[in-house]
Design a protein around this motif. Structure first.
Motif, PDB file in Angstrom:
ATOM      1  N   ASP A 264      39.858   4.017  49.598  1.00 20.54           N
ATOM      2  CA  ASP A 264      39.244   4.991  50.353  1.00 20.54           C
ATOM      3  C   ASP A 264      38.946   6.128  49.447  1.00 20.54           C
ATOM      4  N   MET A 265      39.670   6.652  48.587  1.00 18.47           N
ATOM      5  CA  MET A 265      39.579   7.525  47.616  1.00 18.47           C
ATOM      6  C   MET A 265      38.406   6.987  46.577  1.00 18.47           C
ATOM      7  N   VAL A 266      38.435   5.724  46.170  1.00 13.46           N
ATOM      8  CA  VAL A 266      37.671   5.181  45.246  1.00 13.46           C
ATOM      9  C   VAL A 266      36.317   5.200  45.826  1.00 13.46           C
ATOM     10  N   ASN A 267      35.972   4.622  47.222  1.00 14.78           N
ATOM     11  CA  ASN A 267      34.903   4.825  47.895  1.00 14.78           C
ATOM     12  C   ASN A 267      34.093   6.079  47.897  1.00 14.78           C
ATOM     13  N   PHE A 268      34.834   6.991  48.353  1.00 11.95           N
ATOM     14  CA  PHE A 268      34.335   8.398  48.153  1.00 11.95           C
ATOM     15  C   PHE A 268      33.651   9.091  47.052  1.00 11.95           C
ATOM     16  N   LEU A 269      34.566   8.531  45.964  1.00 10.88           N
ATOM     17  CA  LEU A 269      33.978   9.292  44.681  1.00 10.88           C
ATOM     18  C   LEU A 269      32.675   8.403  43.959  1.00 10.88           C
ATOM     19  N   SER A 270      32.894   7.204  44.104  1.00 16.32           N
ATOM     20  CA  SER A 270      31.927   6.408  43.629  1.00 16.32           C
ATOM     21  C   SER A 270      30.541   6.787  44.382  1.00 16.32           C
ATOM     22  N   SER A 271      30.635   7.150  45.759  1.00 16.85           N
ATOM     23  CA  SER A 271      29.492   7.438  46.579  1.00 16.85           C
ATOM     24  C   SER A 271      28.789   8.836  46.066  1.00 16.85           C
ATOM     25  N   ILE A 272      29.775   9.740  45.579  1.00 15.85           N
ATOM     26  CA  ILE A 272      29.315  11.052  44.850  1.00 15.85           C
ATOM     27  C   ILE A 272      28.592  10.609  43.498  1.00 15.85           C
ATOM     28  N   PHE A 273      29.168   9.802  42.916  1.00 23.59           N
ATOM     29  CA  PHE A 273      28.504   9.358  41.535  1.00 23.59           C
ATOM     30  C   PHE A 273      27.170   8.862  41.906  1.00 23.59           C
ATOM     31  N   GLY A 274      27.196   7.709  42.792  1.00 26.53           N
ATOM     32  CA  GLY A 274      25.851   7.298  43.161  1.00 26.53           C
ATOM     33  C   GLY A 274      24.761   8.195  43.720  1.00 26.53           C
ATOM     34  N   GLY A 275      25.297   9.259  44.371  1.00 24.91           N
ATOM     35  CA  GLY A 275      24.349  10.226  44.869  1.00 24.91           C
ATOM     36  C   GLY A 275      23.902  11.074  43.643  1.00 24.91           C
ATOM     37  N   GLY A 276      24.729  11.298  42.462  1.00 25.63           N
ATOM     38  CA  GLY A 276      24.283  12.223  41.410  1.00 25.63           C
ATOM     39  C   GLY A 276      23.287  11.284  40.660  1.00 25.63           C
TER      40      GLY A 276
ATOM     41  N   SER B  12      27.871   1.395  42.860  1.00 26.01           N
ATOM     42  CA  SER B  12      28.643   0.377  43.055  1.00 26.01           C
ATOM     43  C   SER B  12      29.532  -0.024  41.910  1.00 26.01           C
ATOM     44  N   LEU B  13      28.974   0.087  40.565  1.00 25.03           N
ATOM     45  CA  LEU B  13      29.515  -0.462  39.338  1.00 25.03           C
ATOM     46  C   LEU B  13      30.674   0.676  39.172  1.00 25.03           C
ATOM     47  N   GLY B  14      30.211   1.795  39.419  1.00 26.37           N
ATOM     48  CA  GLY B  14      31.215   3.071  39.406  1.00 26.37           C
ATOM     49  C   GLY B  14      32.438   2.768  40.159  1.00 26.37           C
ATOM     50  N   ASP B  15      32.335   2.373  41.304  1.00 24.74           N
ATOM     51  CA  ASP B  15      33.312   1.817  42.177  1.00 24.74           C
ATOM     52  C   ASP B  15      34.284   0.652  41.511  1.00 24.74           C
ATOM     53  N   SER B  16      33.511  -0.250  41.056  1.00 25.81           N
ATOM     54  CA  SER B  16      34.238  -1.340  40.051  1.00 25.81           C
ATOM     55  C   SER B  16      35.163  -0.629  39.083  1.00 25.81           C
ATOM     56  N   PHE B  17      34.641   0.240  38.400  1.00 22.76           N
ATOM     57  CA  PHE B  17      35.142   0.783  37.181  1.00 22.76           C
ATOM     58  C   PHE B  17      36.610   1.577  37.598  1.00 22.76           C
TER      59      PHE B  17
ATOM     60  N   VAL C 105      27.312   3.250  49.195  1.00 18.93           N
ATOM     61  CA  VAL C 105      28.426   2.511  50.303  1.00 18.93           C
ATOM     62  C   VAL C 105      27.744   1.275  50.756  1.00 18.93           C
ATOM     63  N   THR C 106      26.454   1.333  50.927  1.00 19.20           N
ATOM     64  CA  THR C 106      26.034   0.132  51.386  1.00 19.20           C
ATOM     65  C   THR C 106      25.856  -1.125  50.235  1.00 19.20           C
ATOM     66  N   ALA C 107      25.576  -0.639  48.839  1.00 17.57           N
ATOM     67  CA  ALA C 107      25.549  -1.852  47.888  1.00 17.57           C
ATOM     68  C   ALA C 107      27.016  -2.151  47.603  1.00 17.57           C
ATOM     69  N   ASP C 108      27.872  -1.139  47.842  1.00 11.84           N
ATOM     70  CA  ASP C 108      29.363  -1.521  47.595  1.00 11.84           C
ATOM     71  C   ASP C 108      29.829  -2.650  48.458  1.00 11.84           C
ATOM     72  N   THR C 109      29.615  -2.459  49.816  1.00 14.23           N
ATOM     73  CA  THR C 109      29.946  -3.100  51.128  1.00 14.23           C
ATOM     74  C   THR C 109      29.415  -4.693  50.863  1.00 14.23           C
TER      75      THR C 109
END
Length: 265
Positions: free
Chosen positions: A242-254, A197-202, A121-125
């Motif tokens: 908002d949903m994109v941000n939430f899902l991408s944070s899970i992907f980044g965590g994984g 962050s790249l997952g968010d963009s995708f 979320v930091t990287a994406d913001t």
């Protein structure tokens, strides 16, 4: 001695109140920040709480940086810099869930998982707030086609580098505070944040709900623009930003857990 949850509630309430007073949070966002902050600080501990605060403070400051230059681009985004409940939960919700799991089912992998969510979320913001100021036009992550600044799914070398730096900062902070595996946690944060962050963009380029304004003839994340309703252009109706941000944070965590595990082996 004061109960950790009570202390977390008091500190989170103070931060939320200040952020609301400064205009960084809407009323609903302040309530969400109180909830998320209490859970993360109370169940994760002070290191986790500081990482959350580092994300929030840096993101809030960057949202006001060169605000006039970013005003035109901001018109495309679903919401402004004054975060509401949905934005707070989108950015901190995954971390709060991890903190709860950490509190009830201790495991050494919860830290890199939480680290990855915060790094994402930091990287994406950071990429959004600073990447839009890039002198080079962004390209769509899926096709490489040049797109207007602010287009969902658009990335630039500058924005990508900024996102990596944002993730590295979160990882470095975690390493310095824990005084253990500083290099490992820094790399974990950088790679996890960049991947998220790249997952968010995708997701933004493929399935995020995007509308079209017939008045200004531009794409937007808003269902109402230029004083009139917009029409759906592409994406899934439930997949908002908002949903994109939430899902991408899970992907980044994984991704962070995977990197942490491989480097630790």
């Amino acid at each position: 001695m004061i109960n950790p949850l009570v202390l977390a509630f008091l500190l989170s309430g103070l931060v939320a109140a200040l952020a609301y007073w400064r205009g960084s949070l809407a009323a609903s966002g302040a309530a969400g920040a109180l909830l998320v902050g209490t859970v993360i600080f109370g169940f994760g501990g002070w290191v986790w709480g500081v990482l959350l605060a580092l994300f929030f403070i840096s993101s809030s400051l960057l949202s006001h940086y060169k605000e006039r230059e970013k005003q035109t681009v901001a018109e495309k985004f679903d919401k402004g810099h004054r975060r509401d409940l949905g934005q707070v939960l989108a950015n901190g919700g995954a971390g709060a869930i991890v903190a709860l799991l950490h509190g009830f089912f201790p495991s050494p992998l919860w830290l890199p998982l939480f680290l990855g969510t915060m790094a994402t979320v930091t990287a994406d913001t950071w990429a959004t707030e600073l990447g839009t100021l890039s002198r080079r036009p962004p390209r769509l992550i899926t096709t490489g086609r040049i797109v207007p600044v602010g287009t969902s799914g658009g990335i630039s070398p500058f924005g990508t580098a900024i996102s990596f730096i944002g993730g590295l900062l979160i990882g470095l902070a975690a390493g310095l505070m824990s005084q253990n595996n500083i290099v490992l946690l820094t790399i974990t944060g950088g790679v996890g944040g960049l991947a998220g962050s790249l997952g968010d963009s995708f997701l933004g380029a493929t399935v995020q709900q995007i509308f079209y304004c017939d008045v200004c003839q531009k794409e937007t994340e808003k269902s109402f623009h230029c004083g009139r309703p917009t029409r759906p252009l592409r994406g899934w109706g439930w997949m908002n930003n908002d949903m994109v941000n939430f899902l991408s944070s899970i992907f980044g965590g994984g991704t962070a857990v995977l990197v942490y595990t491989l480097l630790l082996a």
